[in-house]
Design an enzyme around this catalytic site. Sequence first.
Site, PDB file in Angstrom:
ATOM      1  N   SER A  41       0.799  -1.222   0.000  1.00 54.82           N
ATOM      2  CA  SER A  41       0.000   0.000   0.000  1.00 54.82           C
ATOM      3  C   SER A  41       0.831   1.270   0.000  1.00 54.82           C
ATOM      4  CB  SER A  41      -0.937   0.000   1.212  1.00 54.82           C
ATOM      5  OG  SER A  41      -0.211  -0.189   2.419  1.00 54.82           O
ATOM      6  N   HIS A 248      -0.873   5.812   6.776  1.00 55.95           N
ATOM      7  CA  HIS A 248      -0.263   5.775   5.451  1.00 55.95           C
ATOM      8  C   HIS A 248       0.075   7.207   5.027  1.00 55.95           C
ATOM      9  CE1 HIS A 248      -1.996   1.732   5.299  1.00 55.95           C
ATOM     10  NE2 HIS A 248      -1.181   1.490   4.272  1.00 55.95           N
TER      11      HIS A 248
END
Length: 265
Positions: A41, A248
């Site tokens: 990711s 993230h």
Amino acid sequence: MLRPARALSVAAIAAGLTMTTLFTASAANAAGVNYVALGDSYSAGVGAGSYLSDSGSCKRSTNAYAYLWKNTNKPSSFSFVACSGARTGDVLNSQVSALNSSTTLVSLSIGGNDAGFADTMKTCVLGSDSDCLNAVNTAKSYATNTLPGQLDRVYSAIKAKAPKAHVVVMGYPHLYKVGGDCIFGIGDTKRAAINGAADTLDGVIAKRVANAGFTFGDVRSAFAEHEICGSQSTWLHSTTLPIDESYHPNSAGQSGGYLPVFSRS
């Protein structure tokens, strides 16, 4: 007339300069570069928004460092197969097939999901300091004892499929500024433990990358003060919705953190 050793030295320097020119973002055009972006990711760009419609649950972003590099440098070909949630086995089973003998540039980040990144963060956010420390220690043990062999298999497969490629393996940033400005959220004991897990993971990856003859892109210093609770603009999501974007890099983290490190690696 040059002696043979001198001629070899000059040739080696010339080759080195050619490779440097080819694979740095300072090159105005990367014609002749066939680029494949693998990974999890962090390489897909989860958290950076602007997801490609055909990427589905992989959530590949046009703000991901690989896509940004492609836009700037215009390689001859670009294949973007990084995917949210990917582990080493996923790279082997469904991503390395994008490589071939003509591939000249490869990027990836991998290993965080194998070491249990998501579960560790969930425990640290919801559990006690003791729960968090235990989860972090479990992740660090996995990274130290099990992950090296898994990384070696991935790197060997990349080398076998793309033997001429320059391979850059990107690391993971510290998520938190310990002693930072945050009033809410988890405390410094947990923050320090999570950063320590990132250091362990990056250390393992860097060693296996060196053994494979690849290049390690260390992003920790690039993210300094841009971590959660840092003194400058935050380049990472804290707990957010959608939940899979939590912890993230946002679009600024991809463009200001990952892209420059990759470009000069």
